[in-house]
Design a protein around this motif. Structure first.
Motif: not given
Lengths: 421, 654
Positions: A24, A408, A410-411, A414-415, A419-421, B151-153, B433, B436-437, B440
């Protein structure tokens, strides 16, 4: 500027989170105190719930290659550009400046340059020093320049300076100049935006657990030791032997040795029931009789087939926790009350295998011990936006749950960082 | 130009291999031969930069491609490369037989020289993605995925099957955690997932491919609509279901027998003075999980704390949290190990007869309520949903993951994931978890902007009789029968070649691994072997490129030597091997053919382990029926943790 994360511990969870973050676009420093990665998995050989190889990693770029998984030695962990692996390295201190971490690490010398070594293994061949192999039991030896396990990654050997005579033979034979007997320990400070604890667990050595004579007899062993005996690449070539070198025909296993016990480890280690059954299956396949003494059998649904298999293969189950294991005429004897028949039994066997609790490794290091809570395990979110934990650092569990938690985390990181795209 | 580049690995391989002889004997096969001492180091890579141009075909004789292939993939200008693992597959395993090892090296280098002639550049695959996601099921995991992705758009649509009533999330998910924690989490998730588009309905059809799925939705208002999404996440619930002993316990016949999921409602209604005797029993036929065990302990503790007398009959109570056990005991819950034998309705209450295994005696309890531990089953709509989407189910009817150990959210279909209780009943922490996995994996797929390349199957329309065997065999839905054609869906393809062995008319060619290439290579190995070794028997190992190949590499590392005259031919997947390649091996004189695949259930492409076993069984039957010895053909799995497998398989000759 690229964000940086430090992952402590290169077991399956640490590797997973590190690979995901690297994919990422985050720079990752993966810190491992041992000379090879893989953590507990390098000791295990075969693992549940699939009963196959412990050396499997998730190749996290599955959308591009159809392969989905990779064997540890296939080198992605040591090859990814944004992933810096530090083996034989420990955290010295962690300080926070302006919301970022300054993490100072200290690496022990390997004496073999990972960037130069071509893994021809000629240095091991010419080394004259033989010492007991800590990975093997039953008298296995290794050289003082050695590879801990055949499948270990990084593949390059290391030198055990305690036993090295500095004769220089390895230096001379190494035409690519990868060996430096004068290498010193090094320290480094890493600036990081996030910290991930993937410190894992270790099977406690039941040295001081009363009544079970682990200290006095080499025929009373732990499951980690049994796994080494069962490993075809181990010092006994997969033959299960007693300390006197005889083949084993009867094994007694004792569950919950120091677990679920208010005087020892209060918690349940979750995995021991299943790996005891896994080992019982493997022993039965070699024609060895197995009796398992247990309090409760706590096998997760995903591993239920181990219990079915064990019953089908004739593993004997005895509900009762042994009072003592004693040595009589050189053989371990398990003294136990069968709570179902209420009979007192004395079971003589060639080997007794103790399921000792899985204890947190994270609390051993003073600079991170504060991040851990009850029983030495951490919460997944140690500090929102900054510090996370995953894998068995948050409590003993199986591989699929560890992997899910690592992903989980990792996400989350990253957030937080990008953050997002 | 066809070039051979050999590496001596720090001048060590010369101990076991006669490089001068190799150079002399393969001289005519290649246009140039170079010997380097450390190809993997910067000096070796720089040498390759200068030496190899885009139009060259190259054979690299060095360590295993799994090691040297990683740096070389970046540095080699040519794509047409064949690797011969001289170190792991030859030198290190034949240390006491220099002549035999050199002969083997010559055979393998000759084979590689033929192999590169068949190589084609890989095909680039269109990876266009629709950056939208569909979530099925708005429970804890569904909301968590929605919240993560928003949240990630990423644009998210949340599909609620009609029978899911969003008001009773808490009741349905009670088993996952204690109610106050659960309440807090649901409240947070509802806030953070605001803005998600909610639709009530079911999926009626799925088409398209991974990254670009077209989903037909049937709304509960009767309207049909079609949406395009890049990925789908199944986040359906688990449901409480009465245990097998329900009938014996008069469940449904009396309101004194109730399910564990109904207990808290009953207790909440109780006034302070009413103390009741409540008998709670496990279902002896049900394998208790940690989540079910923890739920039971929380519920009985609550009942006991409210002043009731609570007795629990159990065999094993599985919980991750030992303190729940301790809290239950502290609250006065009485635990008895045993199973319920009989329940009779009497005026004074229900009489429960229990065989207590600890005391080896039968006891009777007269109680006000009998509470049955429920079985946590998959949501009742799981099977139709799985059928529509083409997903596999596990033994209990939950959606099956792609690979139980390392792939906890991937399903058998690329681009479709599962989260939370759709996989198995989970506690709150694990479900979050898992969600979220899944988020991801989806996110990584959707933002992917790299290049996807591979060798793909090509169907010959003339030869194809549209029997659909390949369509059924493909584990990844990458071949479809559309009109008069078998259409290849490259984005779903994993480049395994299973379709090739499935095709009865031999109409599918796999790039770089044509059917002719296998036959030519097998024949040339035999010819070369006979030329160098005369009558010495030889065996062929058709190894998959994943676990089997790793195991054979590790044989070298672990020093598990085996005799020469054993040649490994690497297939993309063992599932690509058909009886024809096996028979060809026997025809050219191999003493033994071993098809080596991933461990059971561990095939990287899902079915290759199983298929190759079937193909070998079939070939054995064929051999038997013509009076040949079927034991000359064998299928087996090989894994890196068992580096002795190769030794076991080729060491002893019959």
């Amino acid at each position: 500027m690229a964000k940086t994360a430090v992952v402590i511990g290169a077991g399956l969870a640490g590797i997973q989170v590190a690979q995901q973050l690297t994919d990422l676009g985050i720079v990752v420093h993966l810190i491992e105190k041992e000379s090879i990665i893989g953590g507990l998995s390098t000791h295990l050989g075969r693992v549940f719930p699939t009963g196959d190889c412990a050396l499997c990693l998730d190749a996290s770029t599955e959308i591009f290659d159809g392969q989905h998984r990779r064997c540890q030695y296939r080198g992605l962990v040591t090859e990814k550009k944004n992933l810096k692996l530090h083996t034989m390295t420990e955290i010295k201190s962690i300080t926070e400046v302006d919301g970022n971490f300054k993490i100072s690490i200290k690496s022990q010398p390997r004496y073999v340059d990972l960037d130069r070594c071509v893994v021809c293994l000629e240095c091991i061949e010419v080394c004259d020093v033989k010492t007991p192999d800590e990975y093997g039991i039953r008298g296995g030896t290794r050289k003082s320049i050695y590879r801990p396990v055949p499948q270990g990654v990084p593949l390059a050997p290391l030198i055990d300076m305690e036993h090295c005579t500095k004769c220089g033979k390895c230096v001379e034979i190494c035409k690519v100049n990868a060996i430096d007997l004068e290498e010193k320990e090094s320290t480094k400070t890493i600036k990081a935006d996030a910290l991930i604890l993937a410190t894992g667990v270790e099977e406690k050595i039941p040295l001081d657990f009363p009544g079970y004579e682990y200290r006095t007899s080499d025929d009373i062993i732990t499951h980690a030791e049994l796994a080494r005996l069962l490993d075809p690449a181990g010092s006994t070539n997969g033959v299960v032997t007693t300390s006197s070198g005889n083949n084993v025909s009867e094994v007694t296993m004792v569950l919950c040795v120091g677990s679920r016990d208010l005087d020892a480890s209060e918690y349940c280690s979750q995995a021991c029931c299943t790996y005891s059954l896994k080992h019982a299956d493997m022993l039965r396949d070699r024609g060895i009789d197995v009796t398992i003494c247990y309090m409760d059998l706590r096998v997760p649904k995903s591993s239920e087939h181990y219990l079915t298999q064990a019953r089908e293969k004739g593993v004997k189950f005895l509900r009762g926790k042994p009072d003592r294991v004693v040595i009589r005429e050189g053989k371990p004897v398990t003294i136990v009350e069968d709570t179902q028949s209420q009979k007192r039994m004395q079971i003589e066997s060639d080997l007794v295998v103790l399921a000792s609790p899985l204890a947190s490794l994270g609390i051993e290091n003073d600079s991170i011990t504060d991040f851990f809570a009850e029983y030495g395990f951490a919460h997944r979110v140690v500090r929102e936006g900054k510090i996370y934990a995953c894998g068995t650092a948050t409590g003993p569990t199986d591989i699929p749950t560890s992997i899910a938690e690592a992903n989980a985390v990792a996400l989350k990181v990253y957030s937080d960082l990008i953050g997002g795209v | 130009m066809k070039k051979l580049i050999l590496c001596t690995c720090n001048k060590t391989l010369t101990k076991w291999l006669d490089f001068a002889r190799i150079e002399k004997e393969v001289g005519s096969t290649f246009e140039s031969i170079h010997i380097h001492d450390a190809l993997c180091l910067e000096e070796g890579l720089t040498f390759l930069d200068a030496e190899v141009s885009k139009d060259d075909t190259v054979v690299i004789g060095a360590c295993t491609s799994q090691i040297i292939g990683v740096p070389l993939a970046e540095r080699l200008k040519s794509e047409l490369v064949s690797y011969v693992p001289l170190r792991e597959h030859v030198a290190w395993v034949h240390k006491d037989d220099q002549k035999g090892a050199t002969n083997k090296a010559l055979v393998l280098l000759n084979d590689a020289a033929i192999h590169v002639d068949f190589l084609e550049p890989q095909t680039a695959v269109d990876i266009e993605m629709e950056k939208k996601v569909l979530i099925v099921g708005g429970g804890i995991a569904g909301l968590k995925v929605a919240s993560d992705l928003l949240q990630l758009g990423i644009e998210v649509t949340l599909l609620e099957p009609p029978e899911f009533n969003s008001k009773d999330y808490l009741e349905k998910n009670q088993f996952m955690a204690d109610s106050s924690t659960l309440k807090g989490v649901v409240k947070d998730l509802k806030t953070t997932s605001k803005g998600v588009k909610k639709v009530c309905g079911t999926i009626s059809k799925l088409s398209g491919r991974a990254g670009l799925y077209s989903v037909s939705l049937k709304r509960d208002n009767g309207k049909e609509e079609e949406i395009l999404v890049g990925a789908i996440i199944i986040a359906t619930n688990s449901e409480h279901s009465p245990p097998s002993i329900a009938k014996m316990c008069h469940y449904g016949k009396t309101n004194q027998t109730l399910l564990l999921s109904e207990l808290s409602t009953l207790i909440a209604k109780q006034t302070a003075k009413e103390s009741k005797t409540i008998f709670v029993t496990q279902d002896p036929s049900y394998h208790d999980s940690s989540v079910a065990g923890s739920y039971l302990l929380r519920e009985v503790t609550y009942a006991a704390e409210k002043g009731n007398t609570v007795i629990v009959a159990h065999s094993d109570i599985h919980t991750k949290d030992e303190n729940l056990y301790r809290a239950a005991r502290k609250s006065g819950v009485i635990f008895i190990r045993g199973s319920l034998e009989k329940v009779s309705k009497k005026k004074k209450g229900l009489v429960c007869r229990l065989e207590n295994t600890l005391e080896s005696q039968v006891r009777e309890f007269t109680v006000d309520y009998l509470v049955l531990q429920t079985q946590l089953k998959p949501w009742s709509g799981t099977r139709p949903l799985a059928d529509t989407l083409g997903l596999n189910l596990d033994r209990e009817g939950f959606i099956k993951t792609r690979y139980a150990k390392m792939k906890p959210v991937q399903t058998s279909k690329r681009g479709i994931f599962i989260a939370g209780n759709a996989k198995t009943p989970m506690n709150l922490n694990d479900a979050l978890a898992s969600a979220s996995n899944a988020s991801l994996e989806v996110f990584k797929n959707l933002i992917a902007d790299g290049e996807r390349k591979g060798w793909i199957p090509v169907v010959d329309e003339e030869l194809c009789d549209l029997c659909d065997a390949c369509v059924e065999a493909c584990p990844n839905d990458a071949l479809r029968h559309e009109g008069d054609l078998i259409k290849h869906i490259p984005m779903n393809c994993e480049f395994c070649g299973i379709c090739v062995s499935a095709c009865p008319t031999r109409a599918i060619e796999f790039q770089s691994h044509s059917k002719d290439s296998w036959l030519t290579r097998i024949e040339s190995i035999a010819t070369k072997h006979k030329k160098l070794e005369g009558q010495k028997p030889f065996s062929l190992v058709y190894a998959c490129s994943e676990c089997a190949n790793a195991s054979i590499d590790q044989a070298g590392f672990a020093g598990k030597g085996y005799p020469t005259g054993s040649y490994v031919i690497q297939f993309p997947c063992a599932g690509m091997v058909s009886p024809i390649e096996i028979l060809k091996g026997l025809v050219v004189g191999a003493e033994k053919i071993i098809v080596a695949h991933c461990p059971p259930g561990g095939c990287h492409h899902q079915t290759g382990d199983h298929l190759s076993e079937l193909v070998v069984k079939f070939t054995q039957d064929m051999l038997k029926s013509i009076g040949q010895d079927p034991s000359r053909v064998k299928a087996t799995y090989m894994i890196a943790a068992l580096p002795n497998k190769m030794q076991e398989e080729v060491a002893h000759r019959g």
